[in-house]
Design an enzyme around this catalytic site. Structure first.
Site, mmCIF file in Angstrom:
data_model
loop_
_atom_site.group_PDB
_atom_site.id
_atom_site.type_symbol
_atom_site.label_atom_id
_atom_site.label_comp_id
_atom_site.label_asym_id
_atom_site.label_seq_id
_atom_site.Cartn_x
_atom_site.Cartn_y
_atom_site.Cartn_z
ATOM 1 N N ASN A 182 4.657 -10.580 -14.647
ATOM 2 C CA ASN A 182 5.048 -10.755 -13.237
ATOM 3 C C ASN A 182 5.442 -12.211 -12.995
ATOM 4 O O ASN A 182 6.513 -12.509 -12.462
ATOM 5 C CB ASN A 182 3.907 -10.370 -12.293
ATOM 6 N N ASP A 183 4.559 -13.114 -13.406
ATOM 7 C CA ASP A 183 4.893 -14.527 -13.206
ATOM 8 C C ASP A 183 5.907 -15.016 -14.220
ATOM 9 O O ASP A 183 6.748 -15.858 -13.904
ATOM 10 C CB ASP A 183 3.618 -15.382 -13.270
ATOM 11 N N ARG B 197 8.530 -13.982 -6.571
ATOM 12 C CA ARG B 197 8.119 -12.576 -6.684
ATOM 13 C C ARG B 197 7.773 -11.955 -5.339
ATOM 14 O O ARG B 197 7.615 -10.740 -5.236
ATOM 15 C CB ARG B 197 6.942 -12.445 -7.662
ATOM 16 N N CYS C 107 -0.402 -7.814 -19.720
ATOM 17 C CA CYS C 107 -1.142 -7.277 -18.570
ATOM 18 C C CYS C 107 -0.289 -7.260 -17.300
ATOM 19 O O CYS C 107 -0.766 -6.898 -16.236
ATOM 20 C CB CYS C 107 -2.426 -8.063 -18.330
ATOM 21 N N ARG D 87 -10.355 -12.958 -15.958
ATOM 22 C CA ARG D 87 -9.475 -14.109 -15.679
ATOM 23 C C ARG D 87 -10.151 -15.018 -14.660
ATOM 24 O O ARG D 87 -10.688 -14.550 -13.653
ATOM 25 C CB ARG D 87 -8.129 -13.615 -15.141
ATOM 26 N N GLU E 33 2.489 -16.954 -18.883
ATOM 27 C CA GLU E 33 3.234 -16.544 -17.687
ATOM 28 C C GLU E 33 4.171 -17.633 -17.204
ATOM 29 O O GLU E 33 4.771 -17.535 -16.142
ATOM 30 C CB GLU E 33 2.280 -16.091 -16.578
ATOM 31 N N ARG F 225 -8.880 -9.323 -12.280
ATOM 32 C CA ARG F 225 -8.414 -10.342 -11.322
ATOM 33 C C ARG F 225 -9.621 -10.678 -10.438
ATOM 34 O O ARG F 225 -10.101 -9.805 -9.716
ATOM 35 C CB ARG F 225 -7.272 -9.798 -10.470
ATOM 36 N N HIS G 144 0.809 -1.216 0.000
ATOM 37 C CA HIS G 144 0.000 0.000 0.000
ATOM 38 C C HIS G 144 0.846 1.271 0.000
ATOM 39 O O HIS G 144 0.518 2.241 -0.673
ATOM 40 C CB HIS G 144 -0.939 -0.002 1.209
HETATM 41 C C1 PEP Z 1 1.216 -11.575 -14.078
HETATM 42 O O1 PEP Z 1 1.591 -12.638 -13.586
HETATM 43 O O2 PEP Z 1 1.961 -10.820 -14.717
HETATM 44 C C2 PEP Z 1 -0.176 -11.113 -13.913
HETATM 45 C C3 PEP Z 1 -0.648 -10.092 -14.595
HETATM 46 O O3 PEP Z 1 -0.953 -11.756 -13.038
HETATM 47 P P1 PEP Z 1 -0.806 -11.661 -11.435
HETATM 48 O O4 PEP Z 1 0.120 -10.544 -11.122
HETATM 49 O O5 PEP Z 1 -2.198 -11.468 -10.975
HETATM 50 O O6 PEP Z 1 -0.258 -13.018 -11.098
HETATM 51 MG MG MG Z 2 0.216 -14.118 -12.868
#
Ligand code: PEP
Ligand code: MG
Length: 566
Positions: free
Chosen positions: A448-449, A459, A496, A326, A425, A291, A185
């Protein structure tokens, strides 16, 4: 000169005197209060809640978007009837002072969050600690508003969102946190208030060197201490150039396109329905990622199908353009409390793996989404998380067809063309993108993943946070394969993950051929404005550099060369 590496949570650089904030919850007297004092302590507590609420309302006037939602949620916790009742009963039954009762009850909830395996819940601990400590201050009548010199760079272990707002009000230049993640946050508020902020800095930080002038370098993600004069001058120049640049790049509500007219659709990532408003204000051209895990916060069966129907209905009614929903991505860092204990949840029962085993959960979500798709034809797309095998895509499509049949038989209108796409991902999918493109209707790259699984970096692990580099050349090379496979198979592809929301990331992605990016609403105006400043060939040249770089440093150098030529 010392350098401490961290992660850039909010862009920008700063030079200023270092100011350390050491925060800790106050030690309170253990002695019981007398029966006669009970009523007085209860009144003290209720007055403190009112005072604190007024303070939060004053803060709210200064905030917008996600940052204001965070403060609103703090206000909700403060007014939570159950917590209030428990505190009052603690004062009555245990004869604890108001301050101690606040610590006892908030302490209980903080411990519960600590025990939760979900990282998302753990990130909320700092919010509860903030409310607890501030409430105790109000009860004791001690104003501890942090006095910080104007223009300083604040170093702290952790800060709450409220602290960040107060510090920005006190005109500090930058924030450096030892803990915290990019999605904490405090980081979100820092982004919203546009103050440079690093997180996860300096596990080996020597506090003795933290005096005098410091430099917060947001481009490299480092804190420099005890710099020499030449370095200070160098950074002051960089900051001046960036300031001029910022003035040049006006956030734009116009359709996003490059300077020479190539359209790039910028869409929003949404988790909570309250974020839709922000997405609409910045004219997101669709919702590129919903999400849905928030629907499960109370447990797997918490949200009935009816409640899901309402949620998806609102999403569609209050937005424009496509909406990519998703399916529940449970496991890994998300709602891990709902899955059995696993030694490595990120490599375990997560996303589509779980959904294909949990028939009722999958069918209830699909029914709800497909009913909505029938009412809003051509707008909904279904996205599967954590896919690794083509078989999973085939099985999901079979389940979608089954649910559609059931709904049609029950008289619901059906959109037979609803696309079923996959998150890219996991490296296996990127490497075999050509085969997956023959089965999936579209790709959405979750950087991200993808970064976590490609670079073997958890992560959520602060210890290796500096290695979580979503702009590492290996990621660009994988993404390049995915975009080329999508093009040759004629399916749509977007990004995304967080990479799409930073200027370097968005620049290389456009250069690689992406014409759809989805990001948090707070980044949309900035990215749109940036795109309009340059021709497509500049983005393409930079994408080439990024794919050819040996390391992340090379990527940053190329970025500076292409976009900030001196
Ligand atoms: C990602 O993994 O990049 C993604 C957009 O999904 P999340 O961050 O919700 O795992
Ligand atoms: Mg992800």
């Amino acid at each position: 000169m010392n350098k401490y590496e961290g992660l850039t949570a909010s862009e920008g650089s700063a030079v200023g005197p270092i100011h350390i904030i050491q925060s800790h919850s106050p030690e309170l007297e253990q002695a019981k209060i007398s029966q006669e004092q009970v009523q007085q302590e209860i009144s003290r507590y209720t007055r403190a809640v009112q005072d604190y609420e007024l303070e939060l309302l004053a803060l709210l006037k200064k905030l917008k978007g996600t940052a204001s939602e965070i403060i609103q949620s703090q206000a909700l916790i403060l007014q939570d009837e159950q917590i209030k009742a428990e505190i009052i009963s603690r004062i009555r039954q245990e004869q604890e002072s108001a301050a101690r009762a606040v610590q006892s009850i908030y302490g209980k909830y903080i411990e519960r969050l600590r025990d939760s395996a979900s990282n998302m819940f753990k990130q909320r601990i700092i919010d509860l600690i903030t409310i607890q400590d501030r409430l105790v201050e109000w009860v004791l009548g001690e104003s501890t508003t942090k006095q910080v010199p104007i223009g300083s760079i604040v170093v702290a272990k952790e800060l709450s969102p409220t602290d960040v707002v107060t510090l920005v009000e006190s005109k500090v230049k930058g924030l450096v946190l030892e803990k915290g993640g990019l999605t904490a946050h405090a980081a979100i508020v820092a982004q919203s208030l546009e103050i440079p902020c690093l997180v996860q800095v300096g596990r080996f930080m020597d506090y003795n060197t933290l005096e005098g002038v410091g430099i917060l370098d947001g481009a490299e993600g480092v804190l420099i201490t005890q710099p020499d004069d030449a370095t200070i001058q160098h950074y002051e120049q960089i900051i001046e150039v960036a300031r001029t640049e910022r003035q040049r790049i006006k956030p734009s509500k116009a359709p996003s396109q490059t300077k020479d007219g190539t359209r790039v659709s910028i869409q929003a990532n949404i988790e909570f329905i309250q974020e839709l408003d922000h997405a609409t204000k910045v004219r997101a051209e669709g919702i590129g990622l919903v999400r849905t895990e928030a629907l499960l916060y109370g447990g797997i069966t918490h949200k009935s199908e009816k409640e899901q129907d309402l949620y998806y209905g609102r999403l569609l009614e209050d937005s424009a353009g496509p909406v990519v929903i998703r399916l529940f991505d449970v496991g890994g860092d998300k709602l891990h409390v709902l899955t059995p204990d696993e030694s490595n949840p990120f490599l375990g029962w997560r996303g589509i793996r779980m959904l294909l085993d949990e028939h009722d959960m999958l069918h209830s979500q699909l029914r709800s989404i497909l009913k909505c798709a029938g009412k809003f034809p051509s707008r909904i797309r279904i996205l599967a998380p954590m896919v690794t095998n083509i078989e999973e895509v085939k099985r999901l499509k079979t389940e979608v067809a089954k649910v559609q049949e059931e709904l049609a038989n029950a008289g619901h209108p059906i959109d037979r063309e609803v696309p079923v796409g996959i998150m890219v991902e996991v490296p296996a999918v990127a490497i075999m993108a050509d085969s997956f493109a023959k089965e999936a209707d579209f790709f959405s790259i979750g950087t991200n993943d993808l970064t976590q699984y490609t670079l073997a970096v958890d992560r959520t692990n602060d210890q290796v946070g500096g290695l979580f580099q979503h702009d590492h050349p290996a990621i660009w090379l994988l993404i390049r394969e995915v975009v080329s496979a999508a093009k040759s198979n004629g399916i749509e592809v977007s990004v995304c993950g967080e990479l799409a929301s930073d200027l370097l990331g968005a620049s290389a992605l456009i250069g690689l051929g992406f014409r759809e990016l989805s990001m948090k609403p707070s980044s949309i105006l900035k990215v749109k404005g940036w795109i309009r400043e340059f021709d497509l060939e500049t983005f393409e040249a930079f994408a080439k550099d990024a794919c050819g770089a040996n390391d992340r440093k090379g990527v940053y150098q190329a970025f500076r060369k292409r976009f900030y030529p001196s």
